[in-house]
Design a protein around this motif. Structure first.
Motif, PDB file in Angstrom:
ATOM      1  N   GLY A 172      57.556 -22.923  11.637  1.00 26.32           N
ATOM      2  CA  GLY A 172      56.796 -23.562  12.704  1.00 26.32           C
ATOM      3  C   GLY A 172      56.300 -22.497  13.671  1.00 26.32           C
ATOM      4  N   GLY A 173      55.570 -22.925  14.697  1.00 26.79           N
ATOM      5  CA  GLY A 173      55.119 -22.009  15.738  1.00 26.79           C
ATOM      6  C   GLY A 173      53.991 -21.101  15.273  1.00 26.79           C
ATOM      7  N   LEU A 193      56.258 -15.275  14.457  1.00 29.89           N
ATOM      8  CA  LEU A 193      56.000 -14.429  15.634  1.00 29.89           C
ATOM      9  C   LEU A 193      56.597 -15.058  16.887  1.00 29.89           C
ATOM     10  CD1 LEU A 193      52.227 -13.483  15.189  1.00 29.89           C
ATOM     11  CD2 LEU A 193      54.213 -12.028  14.753  1.00 29.89           C
ATOM     12  N   ALA A 194      56.493 -16.376  16.987  1.00 33.53           N
ATOM     13  CA  ALA A 194      57.028 -17.102  18.153  1.00 33.53           C
ATOM     14  C   ALA A 194      57.280 -18.529  17.695  1.00 33.53           C
ATOM     15  CB  ALA A 194      56.016 -17.080  19.283  1.00 33.53           C
ATOM     16  N   ASP A 195      58.353 -19.143  18.214  1.00 32.39           N
ATOM     17  CA  ASP A 195      58.676 -20.475  17.699  1.00 32.39           C
ATOM     18  C   ASP A 195      57.828 -21.553  18.382  1.00 32.39           C
ATOM     19  OD1 ASP A 195      59.811 -21.147  20.098  1.00 32.39           O
ATOM     20  OD2 ASP A 195      61.883 -20.933  19.406  1.00 32.39           O
ATOM     21  N   GLU A 196      58.050 -22.788  17.956  1.00 35.16           N
ATOM     22  CA  GLU A 196      57.182 -23.886  18.396  1.00 35.16           C
ATOM     23  C   GLU A 196      57.312 -24.217  19.886  1.00 35.16           C
ATOM     24  OE1 GLU A 196      60.772 -24.407  16.510  1.00 35.16           O
ATOM     25  OE2 GLU A 196      58.896 -23.977  15.481  1.00 35.16           O
ATOM     26  N   LYS A 197      58.396 -23.754  20.526  1.00 35.92           N
ATOM     27  CA  LYS A 197      58.570 -24.045  21.961  1.00 35.92           C
ATOM     28  C   LYS A 197      57.780 -23.047  22.828  1.00 35.92           C
ATOM     29  CE  LYS A 197      63.194 -24.431  21.521  1.00 35.92           C
ATOM     30  NZ  LYS A 197      63.293 -24.509  20.078  1.00 35.92           N
ATOM     31  N   GLU A 248      48.534 -10.724  18.493  1.00 41.71           N
ATOM     32  CA  GLU A 248      49.994 -10.759  18.706  1.00 41.71           C
ATOM     33  C   GLU A 248      50.313 -10.649  20.189  1.00 41.71           C
ATOM     34  OE1 GLU A 248      52.748  -8.759  15.978  1.00 41.71           O
ATOM     35  OE2 GLU A 248      51.009  -8.315  14.719  1.00 41.71           O
ATOM     36  N   GLY A 249      49.603  -9.754  20.890  1.00 37.38           N
ATOM     37  CA  GLY A 249      49.789  -9.588  22.326  1.00 37.38           C
ATOM     38  C   GLY A 249      49.413 -10.859  23.081  1.00 37.38           C
ATOM     39  N   ALA A 250      48.277 -11.467  22.693  1.00 41.24           N
ATOM     40  CA  ALA A 250      47.809 -12.684  23.381  1.00 41.24           C
ATOM     41  C   ALA A 250      48.833 -13.810  23.224  1.00 41.24           C
ATOM     42  CB  ALA A 250      46.464 -13.107  22.811  1.00 41.24           C
ATOM     43  N   ILE A 251      49.433 -13.905  22.048  1.00 43.24           N
ATOM     44  CA  ILE A 251      50.427 -14.962  21.810  1.00 43.24           C
ATOM     45  C   ILE A 251      51.684 -14.690  22.645  1.00 43.24           C
ATOM     46  CG2 ILE A 251      51.980 -15.958  20.064  1.00 43.24           C
ATOM     47  CD1 ILE A 251      49.589 -15.536  18.039  1.00 43.24           C
ATOM     48  N   GLN A 252      52.169 -13.460  22.603  1.00 51.68           N
ATOM     49  CA  GLN A 252      53.373 -13.123  23.382  1.00 51.68           C
ATOM     50  C   GLN A 252      53.164 -13.420  24.870  1.00 51.68           C
ATOM     51  OE1 GLN A 252      56.158 -12.744  22.134  1.00 51.68           O
ATOM     52  NE2 GLN A 252      55.508 -12.314  20.037  1.00 51.68           N
ATOM     53  N   ASN A 253      51.971 -13.057  25.389  1.00 50.50           N
ATOM     54  CA  ASN A 253      51.698 -13.188  26.830  1.00 50.50           C
ATOM     55  C   ASN A 253      51.086 -14.530  27.213  1.00 50.50           C
ATOM     56  OD1 ASN A 253      52.526 -10.516  27.084  1.00 50.50           O
ATOM     57  ND2 ASN A 253      50.471  -9.767  26.615  1.00 50.50           N
ATOM     58  N   ARG A 254      50.939 -15.408  26.257  1.00 48.82           N
ATOM     59  CA  ARG A 254      50.277 -16.707  26.491  1.00 48.82           C
ATOM     60  C   ARG A 254      48.939 -16.483  27.221  1.00 48.82           C
ATOM     61  NH1 ARG A 254      55.491 -17.348  27.973  1.00 48.82           N
ATOM     62  NH2 ARG A 254      56.831 -18.734  26.746  1.00 48.82           N
ATOM     63  N   ASP A 255      48.191 -15.548  26.712  1.00 46.76           N
ATOM     64  CA  ASP A 255      46.910 -15.169  27.324  1.00 46.76           C
ATOM     65  C   ASP A 255      45.810 -15.960  26.612  1.00 46.76           C
ATOM     66  OD1 ASP A 255      44.496 -13.934  27.866  1.00 46.76           O
ATOM     67  OD2 ASP A 255      45.172 -11.906  27.375  1.00 46.76           O
ATOM     68  N   PHE A 256      45.442 -17.120  27.204  1.00 46.79           N
ATOM     69  CA  PHE A 256      44.529 -18.020  26.494  1.00 46.79           C
ATOM     70  C   PHE A 256      43.130 -17.439  26.343  1.00 46.79           C
ATOM     71  CE2 PHE A 256      41.737 -21.610  25.721  1.00 46.79           C
ATOM     72  CZ  PHE A 256      42.404 -22.206  24.664  1.00 46.79           C
ATOM     73  N   ALA A 257      42.659 -16.697  27.346  1.00 45.58           N
ATOM     74  CA  ALA A 257      41.293 -16.157  27.267  1.00 45.58           C
ATOM     75  C   ALA A 257      41.157 -15.235  26.053  1.00 45.58           C
ATOM     76  CB  ALA A 257      40.953 -15.417  28.558  1.00 45.58           C
ATOM     77  N   THR A 258      42.150 -14.349  25.860  1.00 46.24           N
ATOM     78  CA  THR A 258      42.099 -13.437  24.703  1.00 46.24           C
ATOM     79  C   THR A 258      42.303 -14.208  23.399  1.00 46.24           C
ATOM     80  OG1 THR A 258      43.013 -11.727  26.130  1.00 46.24           O
ATOM     81  CG2 THR A 258      43.080 -11.293  23.768  1.00 46.24           C
TER      82      THR A 258
END
Ligand code: ADP
Ligand code: DP6
Ligand code: CO
Length: 361
Positions: A172-173, A193-197, A248-258
């Motif tokens: 998931g995720g 890379l990151a789970d569903e939460k 990968e960076g955008a997902i880790q940082n929850r950076d929606f624009a990127t």
């Protein structure tokens, strides 16, 4: 093997969600092992919306392996099904069901035949990644039935041999499929890379522009692209590696624009290499293009992007809204501009969250 008069049947049912790539896989370097020419990253969808449910059963009374897809018998002769079955049988363990008085030794799995029944709760072969959910579910349910000891990453390398995108549906995720370097494919597998939460305010809305079966399967489409497109090598070698790191960076940082910029431009480039294929492949249609314009106009009118879109090998739009409020506004706009079952040729909408892999077995 045991059991009363050899009449027993042992069964496992599993449910697996589909996944949508935000950095696309398109092109193989090995057709048999299904080894890709670039890494890819996907989001796994909520299984209550788009998923495959598969029941696998084994019995000494079955005289051959057989499979039914959406109620219709299909051939298991294709190399891909055979690869998955072979890889799983080779790893099968002893299985005992004391209540039923059944004992299967690992060697028995080579002789026992399987019956497999699979259902997709969404359009098959229409560009919503049915091969991903389908083959992941097949591998996952067989691994449960035969008591495999492998973890999900090792199972992903088996699912990959059924359909490339399937390797990413074992988690998931957010999931990354490493293209790998080894010739035998042992390092071409998926990791979470990151789970569903992580980043759970994202909401996915799918506009089913057409539920019809596509004319060019993903398999043959990407083969033609690799053979004829001068752009694909540039994409795989120069563009995607940079985007993978950035994504990968955008997902880790929850950076929606990127995240949105990368997802949209990668989808557009994937469709551009389809157009660069000869003869050209058109997966999107006019309605798809109008959806893109609608989202792009909105994003540009705001300070920061509100919605990302991505299209797989088909005309159907997968849109990712930055939060629930945006999702509600998106749906409002879509329903106004593209009312379902009208002359806009839009079949329906599906709304869901990112999700967890569920085992119904
Ligand atoms: P999609 O965009 O839906 O993934 P593909 O062209 O990649 O389309 O793959 C479609 C094929 O995947 C189907 O023709 C079928 O062979 C296989 N497939 C789809 N769903 C399942 C399933 N539940 N179990 C096994 N195979 C499946
Ligand atoms: C556009 O995994 O369906 O959805 O490996 O030949 O079975 P095969 O192809 P498949 O291709 C998926 C292509 C895509 C992009 C993606 O899912 O990454
Ligand atoms: Co597919």
């Amino acid at each position: 093997m045991g059991g009363e008069a050899e009449k027993w049947v042992l069964m496992v049912t599993a449910r697996t969600p589909t996944n949508i790539a935000v950095i696309k896989y398109w092109g193989k370097r090995d057709e048999t092992l299904i080894l890709p020419i670039n890494d890819s990253i996907s989001v796994t969808l909520d299984p209550s919306h788009l998923c495959t449910t598969t029941t696998v059963s084994v019995s000494p009374s079955f005289d051959q392996d057989r499979m039914w897809l959406n109620g219709k018998e299909i051939s298991l002769q294709g190399g891909r099904f055979q690869s998955c079955l072979r890889e799983i049988r080779a790893r099968a363990q002893d299985v005992e069901d004391k209540k039923k008085g059944i004992k299967i030794n690992k060697e028995d799995w080579q002789k026992l035949n399987l019956h497999i029944a699979s259902y997709n709760n969404f359009p098959t072969a229409a560009g919503l990644a049915s091969s991903a959910a389908g083959l992941a579910c097949l591998v996952f349910s067989l691994a449960k039935l035969m008591n495999l000891k492998e973890d999900n990453s090792q199972l992903s390398a088996i699912a990959r041999q059924g359909s490339g995108s399937a390797c990413r549906s074992l988690y998931g995720g957010f999931v990354k499929w490493f293209m790998g370097k080894e010739e035998n494919g042992s390092d071409s597998l998926a990791v979470q890379l990151a789970d569903e939460k992580h980043w759970d305010e994202l909401v996915i809305i799918i506009a089913v522009v057409s539920a019809r079966q596509k004319e060019t399967s993903s398999t043959s489409g990407m083969r033609d692209t690799v053979e004829t497109s001068p752009l694909i090598e540039h994409r795989a070698k120069e563009v995607v590696p940079k985007r993978i790191t950035e994504m990968e960076g955008a997902i880790q940082n929850r950076d929606f624009a990127t995240f949105a910029r990368l997802a949209c431009t990668d989808s557009n480039q994937f469709h551009a290499v389809c157009l660069d294929t000869y003869p050209p492949i058109f997966y999107m249609n006019d309605t798809s293009h109008r959806i893109i314009s609608c989202v792009e106009k909105w994003n540009r009118a705001e300070e920061t992007p509100q919605v990302a879109y991505t299209f797989d090998a088909g005309p159907n739009a997968v849109m990712i809204a930055r939060n629930r409020k945006t999702a509600a506004l998106l749906l409002q706009r879509l329903l106004y501009n593209f009312p379902p079952q009208s002359d806009t040729d839009l079949d329906s909408y599906i709304i869901g969250d990112k999700s967890i892999l569920q085992d119904a077995g």
